[in-house]
Design a protein around this motif. Structure first.
Motif, PDB file in Angstrom:
ATOM      1  N   ASP A  89      26.077  53.864  42.653  1.00  7.96           N
ATOM      2  CA  ASP A  89      25.194  53.388  41.580  1.00  7.96           C
ATOM      3  C   ASP A  89      24.128  52.430  42.096  1.00  7.96           C
ATOM      4  OD1 ASP A  89      26.472  54.890  39.654  1.00  7.96           O
ATOM      5  OD2 ASP A  89      27.848  53.289  39.073  1.00  7.96           O
ATOM      6  N   ALA A 133      27.967  62.568  46.251  1.00  6.13           N
ATOM      7  CA  ALA A 133      28.407  61.305  45.667  1.00  6.13           C
ATOM      8  C   ALA A 133      27.383  60.234  46.038  1.00  6.13           C
ATOM      9  CB  ALA A 133      29.791  60.934  46.181  1.00  6.13           C
ATOM     10  N   ALA A 191      35.451  65.687  43.916  1.00  3.38           N
ATOM     11  CA  ALA A 191      36.136  64.785  42.989  1.00  3.38           C
ATOM     12  C   ALA A 191      37.434  64.266  43.601  1.00  3.38           C
ATOM     13  CB  ALA A 191      36.421  65.503  41.668  1.00  3.38           C
ATOM     14  N   ARG A 232      29.116  58.353  42.406  1.00  3.90           N
ATOM     15  CA  ARG A 232      29.413  59.335  41.366  1.00  3.90           C
ATOM     16  C   ARG A 232      28.700  60.623  41.728  1.00  3.90           C
ATOM     17  NH1 ARG A 232      27.309  57.023  35.859  1.00  3.90           N
ATOM     18  NH2 ARG A 232      28.180  55.102  36.729  1.00  3.90           N
TER      19      ARG A 232
END
Length: 205
Positions: free
Chosen positions: A122, A119, A93, A105
């Motif tokens: 999208d 990670a 994070a 994400r």
């Protein structure tokens, strides 16, 4: 420094084609690997000492994942080639907060007894046309590299070419210290890896 070079990824239209390409180029066998149900992909691996090498492709036997696959595989076509490099970290994070927009994400993933967070963008495409590293956080003490047969191959240099090389270097500044990784200015995104092997120096692009 907060990032550690973890592994290299070569994408292919089929896993068989990718494995054949790497084994012919390096003169060494691949081993291990498996399936990633969340992404609808599968892979094979090769140990490189402190790193490992991954061939990855869409798994035709798996159902579509309902989201873009990692490593921009939904848009991949053409010859097998190096497309991505992956860096591990302890606090994914925090690393995302320091990374360019679109780095992704955090998803929780597993394969066999390996557990990790990654990670994933999208749209599947990492910043700088996939030249920015994917971020991974291995959970627990298990890591693929020590479990793979030692082929005697070692990565000696990874060249990452990009028209925005200066900006890419700035995005990594103070976060990664690995003399094997060299970011160069180039007319288009490209990767080139050099290996020492029992058969001499071998190169993959």
């Amino acid at each position: 420094m907060t990032l550690t070079f973890d592994h290299l990824a070569l994408a292919a239209e089929t896993l068989e084609a990718g494995v054949a390409h790497v084994e012919a180029a390096l003169g060494l066998p691949m081993a291990g690997g498996g399936e990633h149900p969340l992404m609808g992909t599968h892979n094979r691996l090769m140990g490189l000492g402190d790193l490992y090498f991954e061939v990855i492709a869409i798994n035709p036997a798996a159902p579509p994942p309902g989201r873009p696959r990692w490593f921009d595989l939904d848009r991949f076509s053409g010859r097998p080639r190096l497309t991505n490099w992956i860096c591990r970290c302890d606090d994914i994070a925090a690393e995302l907060a320091l990374s360019p927009p679109g780095t992704g994400r955090v998803l929780d993933l597993q394969r066999g007894d390996f557990r990790w967070q990654m990670a994933v963008p999208d749209d599947g495409r990492l910043p700088f046309d996939n030249a920015f590293p994917a971020l991974i956080h291995w959970q627990g003490s298990l890591h693929p590299a020590p479990r793979l047969p030692d082929t005697g191959a070692r990565l000696t240099r990874l060249e990452i070419a990009h028209p925005q090389a200066e900006a890419l270097r700035a995005a990594l500044a103070g976060r990664l210290a690995d003399p094997r990784v060299v970011v160069l200015a180039g007319p288009s995104p490209a990767m080139r890896a050099s290996f020492s092997t029992p058969h001499g120096v071998r190169v993959l692009e």
